[in-house]
Design an enzyme around this catalytic site. Structure first.
Site, short mmCIF file in Angstrom:
data_model
loop_
_atom_site.label_atom_id
_atom_site.label_comp_id
_atom_site.label_asym_id
_atom_site.label_seq_id
_atom_site.Cartn_x
_atom_site.Cartn_y
_atom_site.Cartn_z
N GLU A 132 -25.07 -15.55 12.18
CA GLU A 132 -25.01 -16.81 12.89
C GLU A 132 -23.90 -17.67 12.26
OE1 GLU A 132 -28.78 -18.78 12.52
OE2 GLU A 132 -28.63 -19.61 14.53
N CYS B 219 -29.47 -23.38 16.77
CA CYS B 219 -29.86 -21.98 16.73
C CYS B 219 -29.70 -21.33 18.10
CB CYS B 219 -31.28 -21.84 16.20
SG CYS B 219 -32.40 -22.97 16.98
N GLU C 287 -39.65 -20.79 14.35
CA GLU C 287 -38.44 -20.86 15.18
C GLU C 287 -37.29 -20.58 14.24
OE1 GLU C 287 -38.50 -21.13 18.26
OE2 GLU C 287 -40.39 -22.10 18.77
N TRP D 85 -32.38 -29.67 9.48
CA TRP D 85 -31.48 -30.82 9.52
C TRP D 85 -30.68 -30.91 10.82
CZ3 TRP D 85 -26.79 -28.84 10.42
CH2 TRP D 85 -26.51 -27.56 9.95
N SER E 143 -34.12 -21.21 8.86
CA SER E 143 -33.44 -19.92 8.77
C SER E 143 -34.44 -18.76 8.73
CB SER E 143 -32.56 -19.89 7.53
OG SER E 143 -33.38 -20.01 6.39
N LYS F 222 -42.67 -31.93 6.26
CA LYS F 222 -41.55 -32.04 5.32
C LYS F 222 -40.23 -31.94 6.10
CE LYS F 222 -39.07 -29.12 3.08
NZ LYS F 222 -37.76 -29.84 3.15
N PRO F 223 -39.50 -33.05 6.20
CA PRO F 223 -38.19 -32.99 6.84
C PRO F 223 -37.18 -32.29 5.93
CG PRO F 223 -38.88 -35.29 6.44
CD PRO F 223 -39.84 -34.40 5.73
N ALA F 224 -36.07 -31.89 6.50
CA ALA F 224 -35.02 -31.25 5.69
C ALA F 224 -34.46 -32.24 4.69
CB ALA F 224 -33.92 -30.72 6.60
P1 ADP Z 1 -30.83 -24.13 6.92
O1 ADP Z 1 -30.08 -22.92 6.47
O2 ADP Z 1 -30.66 -24.44 8.34
O3 ADP Z 1 -30.73 -25.30 6.01
P2 ADP Z 1 -33.42 -23.57 5.82
O4 ADP Z 1 -34.34 -22.51 6.30
O5 ADP Z 1 -32.85 -23.45 4.46
O6 ADP Z 1 -32.32 -23.67 6.95
O7 ADP Z 1 -34.10 -24.99 5.92
C1 ADP Z 1 -35.00 -25.36 6.92
C2 ADP Z 1 -36.12 -26.15 6.29
O8 ADP Z 1 -36.79 -25.32 5.36
C3 ADP Z 1 -35.68 -27.38 5.53
O9 ADP Z 1 -36.66 -28.40 5.68
C4 ADP Z 1 -35.65 -26.88 4.11
O10 ADP Z 1 -35.78 -27.92 3.16
C5 ADP Z 1 -36.87 -25.98 4.11
N1 ADP Z 1 -36.91 -25.01 3.04
C6 ADP Z 1 -35.88 -24.45 2.37
N2 ADP Z 1 -36.33 -23.65 1.39
C7 ADP Z 1 -37.69 -23.68 1.45
C8 ADP Z 1 -38.75 -23.06 0.69
N3 ADP Z 1 -38.51 -22.25 -0.31
N4 ADP Z 1 -40.02 -23.36 1.06
C9 ADP Z 1 -40.27 -24.19 2.08
N5 ADP Z 1 -39.34 -24.79 2.80
C10 ADP Z 1 -38.06 -24.55 2.50
#
Ligand code: ADP
Length: 481
Positions: free
Chosen positions: A384, A287, A253, A154, A232, A178-180
């Site tokens: 972080e 990041c 990344e 995001w 993350s 898949k966007p956030a």
């Molecule tokens: P942040 O802490 O920056 O939100 P995330 O790693 O949780 O970072 O999110 C980055 C992306 O990964 C987003 O598109 C989020 O929806 C996706 N994401 C989160 N959980 C999962 C999962 N279990 N499987 C696949 N994608 C995921």
């Protein structure tokens, strides 16, 4: 077109804009106001499977297009982005919160990645290797890896898509993205842009919804040959494990914990300027944002004072408001986490120099904060922050600074300021990071490789290196000559 035209409340699967199978939706909110701005489909496993099948079908023909055809399409995509830069930037600010000037910059960067990869598309060369056999020839070619699954975060909802979709389209890969969940519209906008540019159905598919269901199918489906993820470290590790069963290529990344070293011999004003840009861009939610400032004893007090003065001047407010340089944080969880870093540091002897609490504007706004007398016991030494908090640690020697800077499992970006040429080379070689800024606080560009070492990731994005991640090397032996 205006921003509302790009705000699609549907998913793009095989060229059709569709809702989730069960009709479920997810609300999208504006972090500056807390207001719901719309909904997107809550898709899951079945929709993802169909999107992958559509991408596989499109791959049969798209992978056979010529490099020249793909370069032309990418140039049209670049034009579509630039023609709509303002609208896309407004949409980005409305769902993400960053100041409009930063959104304009991000959308411009997205276009720059697309243009870069339109150029790289035509320079994917192979090799002819001198053969050890007189009657045989050895050729090496590069081919698109196949269907690519992309998961974006995001904090840069437009440009992270560009870094993944750009090289996929350049090499002839098809993709499912898949966007956030917090910022789906800037991701879905790529569907509109790809339609405008004239891409065939199924070349780019975009899904919103359950991250675990969509991510689970993306990583287990054997048709997907590559996973590219920005997000993350814990989720990245999980995706690598999930992708292992079908031995997919992965580009990751992940998180950072960027150190920013200021030596006694630095140009202090330049260092402060770089520090402000590095720390507070996107309200500290990148990041590569400086996470730990290390200032040498001789300039420590002066650096803290100048950094605090500059931080206190930053105008905080809604991203669409004129002159605002720091918007809200993405959600309330992020605000609470930022506040907890401050509380932890103050409880352990940190000295609050400016900021330190939620902004008077309320909601998800937080004051630009500087904490002096930071120590390695404080949580932000290891974690972080992802918020507008600048902790300043003190060091005496170069060796100590390098040791502290490297004392983390992360290795994405680092920065240091010095005017000593020998030190510049020494320190840069000793820092275990994928990216080093010497006398520069913001270094990302489409022409240079972005990526980290250690637990910050695998692979590089952008530059001539980024395209290789989307290509398989094929060795062809021609015998019987
Ligand atoms: P942040 O802490 O920056 O939100 P995330 O790693 O949780 O970072 O999110 C980055 C992306 O990964 C987003 O598109 C989020 O929806 C996706 N994401 C989160 N959980 C999962 C999962 N279990 N499987 C696949 N994608 C995921």
């Amino acid at each position: 077109m205006n921003w509302a035209d790009f705000k699609r409340d549907a998913n793009l699967i095989g060229g059709e804009w569709v809702g989730a199978d069960g009709g479920g939706t997810i609300d999208v909110t504006n972090p500056a106001t807390g207001e719901v701005i719309g909904t997107v489909p809550n898709a899951g496993t079945d929709e993802t499977r169909r999107a992958i099948a559509a991408a596989e079908k499109a791959f049969e023909t798209f992978s056979r297009t010529t490099a020249d055809e793909r370069a032309k399409l990418l140039r049209r995509l670049h034009a579509a982005i630039m023609d709509n830069q303002r609208a896309l930037a407004e949409l980005l600010t409305i769902e993400q919160g960053k100041p409009l000037a930063e959104s304009m910059g991000e959308v411009g960067a997205s276009a720059a990645y697309v243009l870069w990869f339109s150029e790289e598309a035509r320079r994917v060369y192979g090799d002819v290797i001198p053969s050890p056999w007189g009657e045989r020839r050895i050729l090496v070619t590069k081919q698109a890896v196949g269907v690519v699954a992309a998961i974006t975060p995001w904090n840069f909802p437009s440009s992270m898509a560009a870094r993944k979709i750009g090289p996929a389209l350049a090499t002839g890969c098809t993709s499912v993205m898949k966007p956030a969940t917090q910022t789906p519209y800037s991701g879905l906008a790529w569907g509109v842009l790809c339609e405008q540019a004239g891409y065939p159905k199924g070349v780019v598919n975009i899904l919103t919804g359950s991250a675990s269901a969509i991510g689970g199918e993306m990583t287990s489906n054997p048709t997907v040959r590559k996973i590219t993820f920005t997000g993350s470290t814990p989720i990245g590790k999980m995706l690598i494990k999930q992708a292992a069963d079908t031995v997919k290529r992965v580009s990751m990344e992940l998180g950072g914990n960027a150190p920013f070293l200021v030596f006694d011999d630095a140009d202090l004003d330049k260092a402060v300027e770089g520090a402000i840009a590095s720390k507070y861009r996107n309200s500290g939610q990148t990041c590569v944002c400086a996470n730990r400032f290390y200032a040498q004893a001789g300039i420590y007090d002066a650096f803290v004072e100048k950094l605090a003065a500059a931080s206190a001047k930053l105008k905080v407010g809604p991203g669409l408001e004129e002159g605002v340089v720091q918007g809200p944080l993405i959600d309330d969880k992020a605000v609470a986490k930022t506040a907890s870093f401050v509380a932890d540091a103050l409880a352990k002897g940190g000295r609050l120099v400016t900021g330190g609490k939620r902004h008077d504007l309320g909601g998800q706004f937080f004051e630009p904060t500087v904490i002096a007398d930071a120590t390695s016991e404080m949580n932000f030494a290891r974690e972080e922050i992802f918020g507008p908090v600048a902790p300043v640690f003190r060091f005496e020697t170069e060796e100590e600074a390098v040791r502290l800077a490297n004392d983390t499992e992360f290795g994405l970006a680092c920065y240091f300021y010095t005017r000593d040429l020998a030190r510049a080379f020494r320190v840069s070689e000793n820092l275990r990071y994928g990216q080093v800024g010497i006398n520069a606080g913001v270094i990302t560009t489409e022409v240079a490789p972005f990526g980290g070492v250690k637990e910050s990731g695998i692979g590089r994005e952008g530059s001539k290196y980024g395209i290789e991640e989307y290509l398989d090397v094929k060795y062809v032996c021609v015998g019987g000559l």
